[in-house]
Design an enzyme around this catalytic site. Sequence first.
Site, short mmCIF file in Angstrom:
data_model
loop_
_atom_site.label_atom_id
_atom_site.label_comp_id
_atom_site.label_asym_id
_atom_site.label_seq_id
_atom_site.Cartn_x
_atom_site.Cartn_y
_atom_site.Cartn_z
N ARG A 134 27.94 41.33 39.84
CA ARG A 134 29.18 41.89 40.38
C ARG A 134 29.44 43.22 39.69
O ARG A 134 28.71 44.16 39.92
CB ARG A 134 30.32 40.87 40.21
CG ARG A 134 31.50 41.15 41.11
CD ARG A 134 32.63 40.14 40.90
NE ARG A 134 33.26 40.27 39.60
CZ ARG A 134 34.27 39.48 39.17
NH1 ARG A 134 34.72 38.51 39.93
NH2 ARG A 134 34.80 39.68 37.99
N ARG A 222 38.88 36.31 26.54
CA ARG A 222 39.70 36.85 27.64
C ARG A 222 40.15 35.76 28.60
O ARG A 222 39.83 35.77 29.77
CB ARG A 222 38.88 37.86 28.47
CG ARG A 222 38.40 39.09 27.78
CD ARG A 222 37.84 40.10 28.82
NE ARG A 222 36.97 39.52 29.80
CZ ARG A 222 35.64 39.42 29.68
NH1 ARG A 222 35.02 39.89 28.62
NH2 ARG A 222 34.93 38.85 30.64
N CYS A 314 54.03 26.30 58.65
CA CYS A 314 54.38 27.48 59.45
C CYS A 314 54.54 28.68 58.53
O CYS A 314 54.32 28.59 57.33
CB CYS A 314 55.67 27.22 60.22
SG CYS A 314 55.66 25.66 61.12
C1 LIG Z 1 39.92 37.25 35.72
C2 LIG Z 1 39.04 37.64 34.62
C3 LIG Z 1 39.12 36.97 33.38
C4 LIG Z 1 39.93 35.72 33.18
O1 LIG Z 1 39.30 34.66 33.90
P1 LIG Z 1 39.85 33.18 33.82
O2 LIG Z 1 38.79 32.36 34.43
O3 LIG Z 1 41.12 33.18 34.60
O4 LIG Z 1 40.08 32.89 32.40
C5 LIG Z 1 38.36 37.45 32.34
N1 LIG Z 1 37.58 38.53 32.50
C6 LIG Z 1 37.46 39.18 33.68
C7 LIG Z 1 36.55 40.33 33.81
C8 LIG Z 1 38.18 38.76 34.77
O5 LIG Z 1 38.05 39.39 35.95
#
Ligand SMILES: *Cc1c(COP(=O)(O)O)cnc(C)c1O
Length: 391
Positions: A134, A222, A314
Site C-alpha cells: 500500500r 501506533r 432507513c
Molecule cells: C490506522 C493506522 C494505525 C492504527 O491502526 P489500528 O489497527 O487502528 O491500531 C497505525 N498506523 C497506520 C499507518 C494506520 O493507517
Amino acid sequence: MSTFPARAVVDLDAIAGNVGHLASLAPTSEVMAVVKADAYGHGLVASARAAQAGGATWLGVAQLAEALTLRAHGVTGRILTWIFAPGAPLESALAAGLDVSVGAPWALEEVVSAARFSGRTARVHLKVDTGLGRGGMFLDSWSAVLADALRAQADGAVEIVGVWSHLASAEDVTSPVTDAQLAVFVEAVARAEAGGAHLEVRHLANSAATLVNPAMHFDLVRPGLAVFGLSPIPGRTPAELGLTPAMRLEAEIMLVKEAVAGQGVSYGHTYTTDRATLLADIPLGYADGIPRAASGVGPVDVDGRRLTVAGRVCMDQFVLDLGPDSDARAGDVAVLFGPGDDGEPTVGDWAEATGTIPYEIVTRLGARVPRVFVGSAGRPASEQRAQESAW
Ligand SMILES: *Cc1c(COP(=O)(O)O)cnc(C)c1O
C-alpha cells in the site's frame, strides 16, 4: 438534552485508561495514539487530549487536514500525518510543527521545497513498504530516496527522525507475512542508520501488534482502535485484551404503537409481525452510519431486553418489534452498543451481525450524531466545572 434524539456518549477516562494499558504493554516504547477519522468516530480533539492525558506522547492522523485541526484547537505535542497528495500545503504543516511522512520520491521533493521556502527544517518519517503493498516505498527504491533525504538533511532542509512501516496481518501472530515484514523493516532501518540517519523513532506496530507482538514495538507503537477500547483481533473481546470500550450509542424511542399480526414493517416489508405487537421507531438510520446491512440483524437493547432491527434500516430511522408485553414508551432509551457491562450489545456484536469489522462500525458514525463526552481526562479544568454546573 440535545435537540438530536440520539447520541454517542464517549468516555474520555476510558480512552486515557486504554492508552495507559497499551503503554504498559510496550514499556520501552512511546505511544502514538492514532486519532484519524475523527478519532475513529469518537471526536477528534477531545479524544486526542484524553489520549495525551493517558500518556500518549505522540498523536497520529492520516489526513494533513486532521493534523491542522488539532493544532487549530491548541493541541500540542508531536503529531505525525501521512496522507497528502502532490500540491498539499506542506508549508502549513511545517508552520504547525507537524511531523510528516515521506513515502514516495515526490513527497520528499515537496517536503524539501516547503522547508526551503519557509526556512524551517521538516521532521520526516521515511515510510518503507515492508509488504503491505500500500503506502511507502518498496526496498528497491528505498536507498535512492534515502540518499536524497540524507543530502537534504545535510543541507538542513529535513531531519530524518523516523523510519516506519505498517503491517498487513498483525492480528494473526502466526502469520509468516509479519515475520517477512519485520525482516524488511530491520533492513530498511539498517540502511538508514548506516547512511547516517540518527533515528528518533522506528515504528511498525498498530493496535494488534501493540497488544500481542512485542517484537514489533521498537521505539514507538501506533495503536488506534485499541485506544478506543475495541478489539482488533477477531475472536478476542476488549475485556480479554484489558481494554474498555469508550463509546456507547443510544437513541430515544420516538414512537411506540400497537400493530396487528401480519403488519409489514419498513421499506419493502422484509419483516412482518407474526402476532399483535408493539413497534418502536428509533431515530437513527444509515445517514447516521447505522449499516443498512443491519436490516433484520442489528442488535439493540431496550429496558435490558435484546431485540433485533425489524425490517430495513432507513435513512433516518429503523423499527424494533418490542413484542406485545413491552412497557417501553416513547422517550425511553434504546442502546445500540456500549461496553457490554450491562448486557447491552457491543461494537463487536454489530460488526459480526453486519459482516464487517469494529473499525467500520465506529468510524462510519455520522457527523450529525452528537458526541457527548463524559469523564475528565484531558479536559481543561474550566470546561469540567462548566460541564458539572450544566448538569
Ligand atoms: C490506522 C493506522 C494505525 C492504527 O491502526 P489500528 O489497527 O487502528 O491500531 C497505525 N498506523 C497506520 C499507518 C494506520 O493507517
